[in-house]
Design a protein around this motif. Structure first.
Motif, short mmCIF file in Angstrom:
data_model
loop_
_atom_site.label_atom_id
_atom_site.label_comp_id
_atom_site.label_asym_id
_atom_site.label_seq_id
_atom_site.Cartn_x
_atom_site.Cartn_y
_atom_site.Cartn_z
N CYS A 75 15.04 -6.06 -7.91
CA CYS A 75 15.41 -4.75 -7.37
C CYS A 75 16.01 -4.96 -6.00
N SER A 80 23.07 4.44 -6.90
CA SER A 80 21.80 3.78 -7.20
C SER A 80 20.73 4.81 -7.58
N ARG A 97 21.37 6.51 -11.11
CA ARG A 97 21.06 5.65 -12.26
C ARG A 97 19.63 5.14 -12.21
N LYS A 140 18.62 2.71 -10.52
CA LYS A 140 18.87 1.29 -10.72
C LYS A 140 17.64 0.44 -10.42
N ASN A 141 16.86 0.84 -9.42
CA ASN A 141 15.72 0.03 -9.00
C ASN A 141 14.50 0.17 -9.89
N SER A 189 15.13 -0.52 -13.16
CA SER A 189 15.69 -1.15 -14.36
C SER A 189 15.19 -2.57 -14.58
N GLY A 244 17.60 -5.34 -16.46
CA GLY A 244 17.82 -4.03 -17.04
C GLY A 244 16.84 -3.65 -18.13
N ASP A 255 11.24 1.12 -20.34
CA ASP A 255 12.10 2.04 -19.60
C ASP A 255 11.53 3.46 -19.55
N ARG A 274 11.52 5.05 -16.03
CA ARG A 274 12.88 5.33 -15.56
C ARG A 274 13.45 6.57 -16.23
N GLN A 312 14.40 10.24 -14.62
CA GLN A 312 15.73 10.84 -14.76
C GLN A 312 15.64 12.27 -15.28
#
Length: 368
Positions: free
Chosen positions: A39, A193, A196, A198-199, A201, A205, A218, A221, A225
């Motif tokens: 990350c 960032s 998405r 991103k941190n 993932s 990913g 996931d 995450r 979202q």
């Protein structure tokens, strides 16, 4: 893999200071660098050798507590280094929210105490029942129970004043971490960032380890979202209603095909599902990889988010029935409590993390 460093390995020698303990662990991570791709925290660690207190505050707020580094680390207990970086950074992060909040004292109360947060919600209910009784409406729909002017008089300051308090806190944070003048490029990088997540993932990913031990997923995450975009849709729904009211003279209630409804209904669904999902994940998470003292406050905040989303949906479904006054007071009470607690609840983490991402973008492009 071995680590040949000369470092103090006894956490107790640093006393109870969370920053010193986090600094100790960050210095070991900087020597190892196994987790460099996980990350934004680890590339940030490798850019320097000495970490001031402000640097530790920045790293702590850049951390999203995905916990993947803990399960990948060979220096966790029973190793003598006893690393637990997610916990160390979580303690600094929570302490920074308390210390930088304005006015002081309120953040610690609501961060750690779910009962206090529940009390704020009950107070919000009471305030809205009183408002509906004292400020009778004369319009259609919800305005038949509380007038538009009364709604504005209550919710404009309840929204703007907490945002002003949050701005003071962020200014304190920015000074502490050495932030410089912000460019649009910094904001775009941070927004990409954050949008998405991103941190969350993982290194390749594959997600993070928040609720599954050493198994990647996931779930967290995706649920974040749902909450993020559900909240933004709800905010856009309210904003579009304000524009329709003041610029075009189109007043509520709105038809199902009007923009406020087209944005608000899916937003409420996403917010409710995402928040309930995150609450479920919190029951599965290892409390020793975070700050156990704030578990009640964090769970209370997530449930408050779910209540705001769900009560709005139920209120919409009950339109035209005798349940509207009760449901209206409950929904608006939840919204009122949420607004007032923005700077002092887990909601503050979104502001601090975005600021941390902006600061990280500055450093990446060569800022000081």
């Amino acid at each position: 893999m071995s680590l040949d460093v000369t470092l103090q390995t006894d956490p107790e020698s640093f006393g109870a200071d969370a920053t010193d303990e986090a600094r100790r662990q960050v210095e070991i991570c900087n020597a190892c660098r196994y987790c460099e791709g996980y990350c934004a925290v680890f590339p940030a660690i490798t850019r320097q050798k000495v970490f001031a207190s402000g640097d530790i505050t920045q790293l702590a707020n850049l951390c999203h507590n995905c916990r993947g580094c803990y399960y990948a680390c060979q220096y966790t207990e029973p190793h003598e280094f006893a690393l637990n970086l997610p916990k160390a950074l979580a303690e600094v992060r929570t302490e920074s929210w308390d210390r930088l909040a304005w006015p002081g004292g309120l953040s610690e109360t609501f961060q750690k105490n779910g009962v206090a947060l529940a009390g704020a919600l009950v107070a919000g209910f009471a305030a809205m029942f009183l408002a509906i009784a004292a400020l009778p409406g004369g319009g259609e729909g919800f305005y038949a129970y509380i007038g538009h002017a009364g709604m504005v008089a209550i919710f404009a300051p309840a929204f703007l004043l907490p945002l002003a308090a949050m701005a003071v806190s962020l200014r304190r944070y920015w000074r502490e971490v050495g932030g410089t003048s912000v460019t649009w490029g910094d904001i775009r990088a941070a927004g990409a960032s954050a949008g998405r997540l991103k941190n969350l993932s993982g290194g390749q990913g594959q997600g993070c380890n928040f609720e599954e031990g050493d198994r990647y997923t996931d779930k967290r995450r995706h649920l974040h979202q749902l909450v993020l975009y559900g909240f933004l849709l709800c905010f856009a729904s309210t904003s579009s209603g304000t524009v329709l009211h003041y610029l075009f003279g189109i007043e509520a209630p709105y038809a199902w095909y009007a923009l406020p409804k087209l944005l608000g209904v899916p937003g409420g669904l996403m917010l409710t599902v995402g928040a309930l999902g995150l609450a479920w994940l919190k029951t599965k998470a290892d409390p020793e990889l975070g700050v156990p003292d704030v578990k009640g406050g964090q769970m209370g905040f997530v449930l408050l988010l779910a209540f705001v989303g769900l009560s709005g949906l139920v209120l919409y479904a009950a339109t035209g029935t005798g349940a509207v006054p009760l449901l209206l007071a409950l929904h608006l009470g939840g919204v009122l409590a949420f607004f007032l607690l923005i700077p002092y609840s887990k909601m503050a983490h979104g502001f601090y993390r975005f600021a941390a991402l902006v600061r990280d973008a500055q450093i990446v492009r060569g800022g000081t």
